[in-house]
Design a protein around this motif. Sequence first.
Motif, PDB file in Angstrom:
ATOM      1  N   SER A 117       0.830  -1.202   0.000  1.00 41.15           N
ATOM      2  CA  SER A 117       0.000   0.000   0.000  1.00 41.15           C
ATOM      3  C   SER A 117       0.863   1.250   0.000  1.00 41.15           C
ATOM      4  CB  SER A 117      -0.930   0.003   1.214  1.00 41.15           C
ATOM      5  OG  SER A 117      -1.867  -1.038   1.118  1.00 41.15           O
ATOM      6  N   ALA A 118       1.923   1.258   0.807  1.00 37.55           N
ATOM      7  CA  ALA A 118       2.821   2.414   0.846  1.00 37.55           C
ATOM      8  C   ALA A 118       3.462   2.644  -0.511  1.00 37.55           C
ATOM      9  CB  ALA A 118       3.892   2.217   1.918  1.00 37.55           C
ATOM     10  N   GLN A 119       4.008   1.592  -1.078  1.00 37.82           N
ATOM     11  CA  GLN A 119       4.689   1.730  -2.358  1.00 37.82           C
ATOM     12  C   GLN A 119       3.721   2.163  -3.452  1.00 37.82           C
ATOM     13  OE1 GLN A 119       8.070   1.332  -2.228  1.00 37.82           O
ATOM     14  NE2 GLN A 119       8.091   2.223  -4.248  1.00 37.82           N
ATOM     15  N   THR A 120       2.492   1.655  -3.426  1.00 39.90           N
ATOM     16  CA  THR A 120       1.486   2.041  -4.417  1.00 39.90           C
ATOM     17  C   THR A 120       1.128   3.519  -4.275  1.00 39.90           C
ATOM     18  OG1 THR A 120       0.593  -0.202  -4.477  1.00 39.90           O
ATOM     19  CG2 THR A 120      -0.836   1.542  -5.292  1.00 39.90           C
ATOM     20  N   GLN A 121       0.974   3.991  -3.043  1.00 41.39           N
ATOM     21  CA  GLN A 121       0.659   5.402  -2.839  1.00 41.39           C
ATOM     22  C   GLN A 121       1.818   6.303  -3.263  1.00 41.39           C
ATOM     23  OE1 GLN A 121      -2.264   6.871  -2.104  1.00 41.39           O
ATOM     24  NE2 GLN A 121      -3.212   4.847  -2.139  1.00 41.39           N
ATOM     25  N   PHE A 122       3.062   5.858  -3.048  1.00 42.59           N
ATOM     26  CA  PHE A 122       4.205   6.623  -3.536  1.00 42.59           C
ATOM     27  C   PHE A 122       4.177   6.717  -5.061  1.00 42.59           C
ATOM     28  CE2 PHE A 122       6.663   5.648   0.516  1.00 42.59           C
ATOM     29  CZ  PHE A 122       6.645   6.962   0.966  1.00 42.59           C
ATOM     30  N   ALA A 181      -1.230  14.683  -5.023  1.00 40.78           N
ATOM     31  CA  ALA A 181       0.122  14.142  -4.822  1.00 40.78           C
ATOM     32  C   ALA A 181       0.493  14.198  -3.340  1.00 40.78           C
ATOM     33  CB  ALA A 181       1.143  14.918  -5.648  1.00 40.78           C
ATOM     34  N   GLY A 182       0.175  15.300  -2.689  1.00 42.89           N
ATOM     35  CA  GLY A 182       0.455  15.429  -1.254  1.00 42.89           C
ATOM     36  C   GLY A 182      -0.332  14.421  -0.432  1.00 42.89           C
ATOM     37  N   HIS A 183      -1.586  14.218  -0.792  1.00 38.86           N
ATOM     38  CA  HIS A 183      -2.426  13.256  -0.071  1.00 38.86           C
ATOM     39  C   HIS A 183      -1.899  11.835  -0.252  1.00 38.86           C
ATOM     40  CE1 HIS A 183      -6.099  10.773   0.619  1.00 38.86           C
ATOM     41  NE2 HIS A 183      -6.159  11.573   1.675  1.00 38.86           N
ATOM     42  N   ALA A 184      -1.477  11.500  -1.464  1.00 39.97           N
ATOM     43  CA  ALA A 184      -0.936  10.158  -1.720  1.00 39.97           C
ATOM     44  C   ALA A 184       0.371   9.951  -0.961  1.00 39.97           C
ATOM     45  CB  ALA A 184      -0.724   9.949  -3.223  1.00 39.97           C
ATOM     46  N   ALA A 232       1.065   7.208   1.909  1.00 36.94           N
ATOM     47  CA  ALA A 232       2.203   6.288   1.814  1.00 36.94           C
ATOM     48  C   ALA A 232       3.001   6.286   3.107  1.00 36.94           C
ATOM     49  CB  ALA A 232       3.090   6.671   0.639  1.00 36.94           C
ATOM     50  N   ASN A 233       3.251   7.461   3.648  1.00 35.53           N
ATOM     51  CA  ASN A 233       4.005   7.548   4.901  1.00 35.53           C
ATOM     52  C   ASN A 233       3.246   6.930   6.066  1.00 35.53           C
ATOM     53  OD1 ASN A 233       6.477   8.711   4.049  1.00 35.53           O
ATOM     54  ND2 ASN A 233       5.434  10.654   3.786  1.00 35.53           N
ATOM     55  N   ALA A 234       1.932   7.076   6.081  1.00 37.27           N
ATOM     56  CA  ALA A 234       1.127   6.440   7.136  1.00 37.27           C
ATOM     57  C   ALA A 234       1.208   4.915   7.028  1.00 37.27           C
ATOM     58  CB  ALA A 234      -0.330   6.909   7.049  1.00 37.27           C
ATOM     59  N   PHE A 235       1.182   4.394   5.800  1.00 37.04           N
ATOM     60  CA  PHE A 235       1.333   2.953   5.611  1.00 37.04           C
ATOM     61  C   PHE A 235       2.728   2.484   6.039  1.00 37.04           C
ATOM     62  CE2 PHE A 235      -2.289   3.235   2.514  1.00 37.04           C
ATOM     63  CZ  PHE A 235      -3.122   2.345   3.172  1.00 37.04           C
ATOM     64  N   ALA A 267      -7.248   6.687   2.008  1.00 36.35           N
ATOM     65  CA  ALA A 267      -6.403   6.764   0.814  1.00 36.35           C
ATOM     66  C   ALA A 267      -7.251   6.732  -0.450  1.00 36.35           C
ATOM     67  CB  ALA A 267      -5.407   5.603   0.800  1.00 36.35           C
ATOM     68  N   GLU A 268      -6.820   7.516  -1.420  1.00 36.82           N
ATOM     69  CA  GLU A 268      -7.489   7.514  -2.715  1.00 36.82           C
ATOM     70  C   GLU A 268      -7.173   6.198  -3.422  1.00 36.82           C
ATOM     71  OE1 GLU A 268      -7.122  10.371  -6.510  1.00 36.82           O
ATOM     72  OE2 GLU A 268      -7.292  11.397  -4.590  1.00 36.82           O
ATOM     73  N   VAL A 269      -8.119   5.687  -4.144  1.00 35.29           N
ATOM     74  CA  VAL A 269      -7.915   4.439  -4.871  1.00 35.29           C
ATOM     75  C   VAL A 269      -6.850   4.676  -5.944  1.00 35.29           C
ATOM     76  CG1 VAL A 269      -8.982   2.689  -6.327  1.00 35.29           C
ATOM     77  CG2 VAL A 269     -10.286   3.719  -4.451  1.00 35.29           C
ATOM     78  N   PRO A 270      -5.783   3.887  -5.913  1.00 37.83           N
ATOM     79  CA  PRO A 270      -4.709   4.097  -6.882  1.00 37.83           C
ATOM     80  C   PRO A 270      -5.040   3.486  -8.239  1.00 37.83           C
ATOM     81  CG  PRO A 270      -4.129   2.309  -5.421  1.00 37.83           C
ATOM     82  CD  PRO A 270      -5.448   2.861  -4.939  1.00 37.83           C
TER      83      PRO A 270
END
Length: 192
Positions: A46-51, A112-115, A119-122, A163-166
Amino acid sequence: MDTADSPAGPSSPDTDGATTTGTGTDARRRALHAEFLRLEESATYSAQTQFEQAKRWRALHWALGIPTTLLAAVAGTTALVESAGSTAAGILALLSAGLGAVLTTVNAPQRAGHAAASANAFLEIQTAARQHREIDLPDCALAEAREVLAALTVRRDEQNAKAEVPSRRAYSRAKANVRAGAQTYAVDENSG
């Protein structure tokens, strides 16, 4: 029945104070260990996907922002330099305004900031799961370990909801990154 006759072996008080057989405690600790690994893996992907999603939004912001600015500059220059170029200047100004409207509507910098924040929260959840699994779990009371697991699961679920759906592409790139070792520490590579 005498505990010595039990097929699972003698009963002993667990660190939780509950009486369980040795194999029952071991099985539960293994199950908790496996569940912490699942939680860690979920948070890693999830973190890597959000990044990856954050990178996509930043790229879109630049892809729309630079042409918008350039078109506005060229339109203004064309209008000032050429008296006959007013039609061209008008077309360029309209294109610039249209791109500016898309840029504002898409709101790529905020996304981008939200993603990145997601990512950092994950990553925080991933780190907490790994640390508890590797450091605390071996000597932790089972009830306490279960509470920690439940709390981390709630945090992960809350973050999933925020999180927004990637995109599928972001997930595919994230999967490739993780498999290539993007989330591997040097100490992990050297200890294997």
